[in-house]
Design an enzyme around this catalytic site. Structure first.
Site, PDB file in Angstrom:
ATOM      1  N   ASP A 122     -28.337 -13.426  -5.770  1.00  0.00           N
ATOM      2  CA  ASP A 122     -28.992 -13.164  -7.196  1.00  0.00           C
ATOM      3  C   ASP A 122     -28.474 -12.410  -8.122  1.00  0.00           C
ATOM      4  O   ASP A 122     -28.452 -12.801  -9.356  1.00  0.00           O
ATOM      5  CB  ASP A 122     -30.615 -12.692  -6.865  1.00  0.00           C
ATOM      6  CG  ASP A 122     -30.526 -11.515  -6.009  1.00  0.00           C
ATOM      7  OD1 ASP A 122     -29.676 -11.293  -5.053  1.00  0.00           O
ATOM      8  OD2 ASP A 122     -31.496 -10.737  -5.941  1.00  0.00           O
ATOM      9  N   ASP A 170     -19.540  -1.582   7.300  1.00  0.00           N
ATOM     10  CA  ASP A 170     -18.699  -2.358   8.332  1.00  0.00           C
ATOM     11  C   ASP A 170     -18.040  -1.490   9.507  1.00  0.00           C
ATOM     12  O   ASP A 170     -17.515  -1.937  10.383  1.00  0.00           O
ATOM     13  CB  ASP A 170     -17.565  -2.650   7.374  1.00  0.00           C
ATOM     14  CG  ASP A 170     -17.897  -3.437   6.192  1.00  0.00           C
ATOM     15  OD1 ASP A 170     -18.934  -4.282   6.372  1.00  0.00           O
ATOM     16  OD2 ASP A 170     -17.325  -3.541   5.056  1.00  0.00           O
ATOM     17  N   ARG A 187     -17.776 -15.815   2.822  1.00  0.00           N
ATOM     18  CA  ARG A 187     -18.910 -15.413   1.734  1.00  0.00           C
ATOM     19  C   ARG A 187     -18.153 -15.549   0.390  1.00  0.00           C
ATOM     20  O   ARG A 187     -18.932 -15.667  -0.699  1.00  0.00           O
ATOM     21  CB  ARG A 187     -19.178 -13.748   2.240  1.00  0.00           C
ATOM     22  CG  ARG A 187     -19.828 -13.007   0.861  1.00  0.00           C
ATOM     23  CD  ARG A 187     -21.417 -13.329   0.968  1.00  0.00           C
ATOM     24  NE  ARG A 187     -21.916 -12.401   0.150  1.00  0.00           N
ATOM     25  CZ  ARG A 187     -23.328 -12.647  -0.295  1.00  0.00           C
ATOM     26  NH1 ARG A 187     -23.786 -13.494   0.026  1.00  0.00           N
ATOM     27  NH2 ARG A 187     -23.742 -11.750  -1.231  1.00  0.00           N
ATOM     28  N   PRO A 221     -28.078 -12.632  -0.184  1.00  0.00           N
ATOM     29  CA  PRO A 221     -28.485 -13.398  -1.273  1.00  0.00           C
ATOM     30  C   PRO A 221     -27.265 -13.201  -2.240  1.00  0.00           C
ATOM     31  O   PRO A 221     -26.385 -12.516  -2.391  1.00  0.00           O
ATOM     32  CB  PRO A 221     -29.932 -13.068  -1.849  1.00  0.00           C
ATOM     33  CG  PRO A 221     -30.012 -11.808  -1.405  1.00  0.00           C
ATOM     34  CD  PRO A 221     -29.099 -11.564  -0.041  1.00  0.00           C
ATOM     35  N   LYS A 251      -8.495  -7.257   4.323  1.00  0.00           N
ATOM     36  CA  LYS A 251      -9.003  -8.794   4.194  1.00  0.00           C
ATOM     37  C   LYS A 251     -10.045  -8.743   3.014  1.00  0.00           C
ATOM     38  O   LYS A 251      -9.690  -9.680   2.008  1.00  0.00           O
ATOM     39  CB  LYS A 251     -10.038  -8.951   5.419  1.00  0.00           C
ATOM     40  CG  LYS A 251     -10.702 -10.005   5.341  1.00  0.00           C
ATOM     41  CD  LYS A 251     -11.830 -10.121   6.357  1.00  0.00           C
ATOM     42  CE  LYS A 251     -13.031  -9.153   6.305  1.00  0.00           C
ATOM     43  NZ  LYS A 251     -14.275  -9.584   5.642  1.00  0.00           N
ATOM     44  N   ARG A 306     -11.502 -13.143  12.218  1.00  0.00           N
ATOM     45  CA  ARG A 306     -11.599 -13.352  10.528  1.00  0.00           C
ATOM     46  C   ARG A 306     -11.130 -12.127   9.987  1.00  0.00           C
ATOM     47  O   ARG A 306     -10.958 -12.140   8.955  1.00  0.00           O
ATOM     48  CB  ARG A 306     -13.283 -13.342  10.588  1.00  0.00           C
ATOM     49  CG  ARG A 306     -13.908 -14.486  11.016  1.00  0.00           C
ATOM     50  CD  ARG A 306     -15.589 -14.034  10.731  1.00  0.00           C
ATOM     51  NE  ARG A 306     -15.528 -14.474   9.278  1.00  0.00           N
ATOM     52  CZ  ARG A 306     -16.770 -15.269   8.844  1.00  0.00           C
ATOM     53  NH1 ARG A 306     -17.411 -15.686   9.370  1.00  0.00           N
ATOM     54  NH2 ARG A 306     -16.775 -15.389   7.482  1.00  0.00           N
TER      55      ARG A 306
HETATM   56  N1  EPU Z   1     -26.935  -8.091  -2.358  1.00  0.00           N
HETATM   57  C1  EPU Z   1     -28.214  -8.858  -2.883  1.00  0.00           C
HETATM   58  N2  EPU Z   1     -27.842  -9.823  -3.849  1.00  0.00           N
HETATM   59  C2  EPU Z   1     -26.711 -10.005  -4.141  1.00  0.00           C
HETATM   60  C3  EPU Z   1     -25.475  -9.597  -3.481  1.00  0.00           C
HETATM   61  C4  EPU Z   1     -25.645  -8.401  -2.574  1.00  0.00           C
HETATM   62  O1  EPU Z   1     -29.324  -8.364  -2.454  1.00  0.00           O
HETATM   63  O2  EPU Z   1     -26.499 -11.003  -5.133  1.00  0.00           O
HETATM   64  C5  EPU Z   1     -27.309  -7.267  -1.109  1.00  0.00           C
HETATM   65  C6  EPU Z   1     -26.954  -7.835  -0.089  1.00  0.00           C
HETATM   66  O3  EPU Z   1     -27.560  -8.616   0.940  1.00  0.00           O
HETATM   67  C7  EPU Z   1     -26.714  -6.597   0.945  1.00  0.00           C
HETATM   68  C8  EPU Z   1     -26.126  -5.664  -0.245  1.00  0.00           C
HETATM   69  O4  EPU Z   1     -26.562  -6.071  -1.609  1.00  0.00           O
HETATM   70  O5  EPU Z   1     -27.773  -5.828   1.479  1.00  0.00           O
HETATM   71  C9  EPU Z   1     -24.529  -5.409  -0.298  1.00  0.00           C
HETATM   72  O6  EPU Z   1     -23.913  -6.472  -0.355  1.00  0.00           O
HETATM   73  P1  EPU Z   1     -22.646  -6.562  -1.245  1.00  0.00           P
HETATM   74  O7  EPU Z   1     -22.722  -7.512  -2.163  1.00  0.00           O
HETATM   75  O8  EPU Z   1     -22.089  -5.293  -1.158  1.00  0.00           O
HETATM   76  O9  EPU Z   1     -21.692  -7.433   0.175  1.00  0.00           O
HETATM   77  P2  EPU Z   1     -20.650  -8.400  -0.021  1.00  0.00           P
HETATM   78  O10 EPU Z   1     -19.606  -8.354  -1.110  1.00  0.00           O
HETATM   79  O11 EPU Z   1     -21.380  -9.666   0.273  1.00  0.00           O
HETATM   80  C10 EPU Z   1     -18.703  -7.138   1.237  1.00  0.00           C
HETATM   81  C11 EPU Z   1     -17.693  -7.244   2.309  1.00  0.00           C
HETATM   82  C12 EPU Z   1     -18.742  -6.908   3.544  1.00  0.00           C
HETATM   83  C13 EPU Z   1     -19.251  -5.717   3.340  1.00  0.00           C
HETATM   84  C14 EPU Z   1     -19.890  -5.439   2.181  1.00  0.00           C
HETATM   85  C15 EPU Z   1     -20.471  -3.892   1.683  1.00  0.00           C
HETATM   86  C16 EPU Z   1     -16.371  -9.004   1.745  1.00  0.00           C
HETATM   87  C17 EPU Z   1     -15.676 -10.384   1.800  1.00  0.00           C
HETATM   88  N3  EPU Z   1     -17.274  -8.542   2.320  1.00  0.00           N
HETATM   89  O12 EPU Z   1     -19.528  -8.048   1.127  1.00  0.00           O
HETATM   90  O13 EPU Z   1     -17.541  -7.063   4.429  1.00  0.00           O
HETATM   91  O14 EPU Z   1     -19.984  -5.245   4.492  1.00  0.00           O
HETATM   92  O15 EPU Z   1     -19.205  -5.811   1.055  1.00  0.00           O
HETATM   93  O16 EPU Z   1     -19.299  -3.167   1.765  1.00  0.00           O
HETATM   94  O17 EPU Z   1     -15.533  -8.270   0.921  1.00  0.00           O
HETATM   95  C18 EPU Z   1     -16.887  -7.218   6.614  1.00  0.00           C
HETATM   96  O18 EPU Z   1     -15.575  -7.294   6.173  1.00  0.00           O
HETATM   97  O19 EPU Z   1     -17.240  -7.186   7.995  1.00  0.00           O
HETATM   98  C19 EPU Z   1     -18.065  -7.364   5.709  1.00  0.00           C
HETATM   99  C20 EPU Z   1     -18.972  -7.899   6.140  1.00  0.00           C
END
Ligand code: EPU
Length: 431
Positions: free
Chosen positions: A124, A304, A92, A122, A22, A396
């Site tokens: 950011d 995850d 997201r 976030p 996914k 999802r």
């Molecule tokens: N973060 C920030 N600022 C940002 C981006 C991220 O503070 O601009 C923080 C997040 O709040 C979090 C950490 O950095 O605490 C990691 O977030 P990341 O950006 O790596 O996560 P994501 O890209 O939003 C993807 C997966 C998630 C998975 C995470 C971590 C997708 C659609 N989602 O999310 O998958 O948990 O990476 O590996 O690719 C799931 O599949 O159930 C799921 C939530």
């Protein structure tokens, strides 16, 4: 709205082919807009998040056609308009379209993204990176509006190795003028797969899978055909389903090295693991032992799989600790597992799990995707018939979960809303 009815008890035995990832599919779907023409993705999981992403792409003028696991994206009519607030908010990765749209059209607008409610999440890092590349972005009544007179390469340092920010900025940088270097980049297989896809389209991305990713901007990308690699998170979930039922399950079509953190922890808990070039087998014939698990960016233990692992450990002998370091509130599974007789308490960022001898069936509620998976695992091992509400969260990310589990011997049915019974306390309060 549907429910899962799971009758616990049967040991899961057999082999399961793991569907496309996914999270990789969603990342690639953001990047298809970078090329002009028809891109074809094979092995796209048919789950509600990829369907939502399709709808969003259609809002930007992309023609999307699903053909049994393969999806065609025709980007000739691309525009920068994304007016669908509901769809954008439901996932997201809607936001990860901002940079690629900006790179192609010079402007883009996208509502603040949603996704599973597991923390603040976030954006950011994304915004900082886009600004360094020459984008002007501002938030206007819940919508990010971005424009640029031309993106250029930049030196970007991420405060945390965010998978999403690495993917978003890497994809955007492919069409920027000059080199972009992303430091403290995420090394997740999802990042590597996106880099391979972008390079197939003619991009020049180097270092994906390490903490420094370099992107040498090119003038244009070409559409291509690409197969989405299998879902390591789904594979991990099936391995744990095998383990919690003291079964014997082989997941096929996976790269064992993507599952090292999981197989290592399963082994530590007493499971037997065997691996081949593209498969992993788990066997459990006695009660598992307690372990400590701490979530970390890849190659650490994935956040995850933290919730399914917590479900598994509810039945392990002794006290286990599962520490969540990525998200601040990924704990929706805890009260529901306790409802089934588990003994878990939250201490700060950790779930302290005192192993119990057995779990009992109950009516429980998924609060997010992986919490839902955790409840399915607990139900497979519980005494009696568990009813899991809010299956739409599970939908999802797990394509045909009930079919795969049933093929392994599970007794799981999807019931329509009206056939499900309310929770005990609800029926009590109604009388
Ligand atoms: N973060 C920030 N600022 C940002 C981006 C991220 O503070 O601009 C923080 C997040 O709040 C979090 C950490 O950095 O605490 C990691 O977030 P990341 O950006 O790596 O996560 P994501 O890209 O939003 C993807 C997966 C998630 C998975 C995470 C971590 C997708 C659609 N989602 O999310 O998958 O948990 O990476 O590996 O690719 C799931 O599949 O159930 C799921 C939530």
């Amino acid at each position: 709205m549907s429910y899962f009815q799971i009758t616990g008890g049967p040991r899961l035995i057999g082999e399961v082919d793991v569907a496309g990832s996914k999270n990789i599919a969603l990342a690639l779907m953001s990047a298809v807009v970078l090329a002009d023409g028809v891109t074809i993705l094979h092995n796209v999981p048919d789950v509600s998040d990829t369907r939502a992403k399709s709808r969003l792409l259609e809002r930007c003028g992309v023609r999307v056609q699903w053909r049994e696991g393969s999806v065609l994206f025709e980007t000739k009519g691309l525009t920068s308009h994304v007016g669908d607030d509901e769809t954008s908010r439901s996932i997201r990765t809607s936001f990860y379209l901002l940079g690629p749209l900006l790179a192609r059209t010079g402007e883009a607008s996208l509502p603040v993204p949603g996704g599973c409610a597991i923390g603040a999440r976030p954006v950011d890092f994304h915004l900082k990176g886009l600004a360094l590349m020459g984008a002007e972005v501002h938030l206007d009544r819940g919508v990010y509006r971005a424009k640029t007179s031309g993106l250029h390469g930049a030196e970007i340092y991420l405060d945390f190795p965010s998978a999403g920010a690495t993917q978003h900025l890497m994809a955007t940088a492919t069409l920027a003028q000059g080199p972009t270097v992303i430091q403290n980049a995420a090394a997740e297989p999802e990042v590597v797969a996106l880099a391979e896809f972008l390079n197939h389209m003619g991009a020049r991305v180097e270092g994906a899978g390490t903490s420094t990713v370099t992107v040498l901007g090119v003038l244009s990308l070409q559409p291509c055909t690409f197969a989405v690699p299998s879902d390591r998170l789904q594979a991990g979930t099936y391995l744990m389903a095998g383990a919690i039922t003291r079964g014997d399950v082989t997941v096929r079509g996976v790269l064992p090295e993507h599952l090292t953190a999981v197989t290592n922890k399963l082994q530590q808990a007493g499971a037997q693991i065997e691996e081949g070039p593209d498969w992993v087998r788990v066997r459990v014939d006695r009660r598992l032992k307690s372990i400590r698990v701490k979530t970390m960016p890849y190659p650490g233990f994935s956040t995850d799989l933290q919730q399914p692992m917590a479900a598994l450990l509810t039945l392990a002998e002794g006290t286990s600790v599962v520490e969540e370091t990525i998200y601040e509130s990924r704990t929706g599974h805890v009260p529901e597992l306790n409802r089934m007789g588990a003994d878990i308490r939250i201490e700060g960022r950790s779930a302290v799990i005192n192993g119990v001898e057995s779990l009992q069936a109950a009516t429980v509620e998924a609060s997010d995707l992986r919490a839902g998976a955790a409840l399915c695992l607990a139900a497979l091992a519980a005494d009696g018939q568990t009813l899991i509400r809010n299956v739409h969260f599970i939908d999802r990310g797990y394509q045909g979960l009930e079919f795969s589990l049933r093929a392994l011997g599970a007794r799981i049915e999807r019931l329509p809303d009206h056939e499900a019974v309310p929770r005990m306390e609800e029926s009590a309060s109604e009388t």
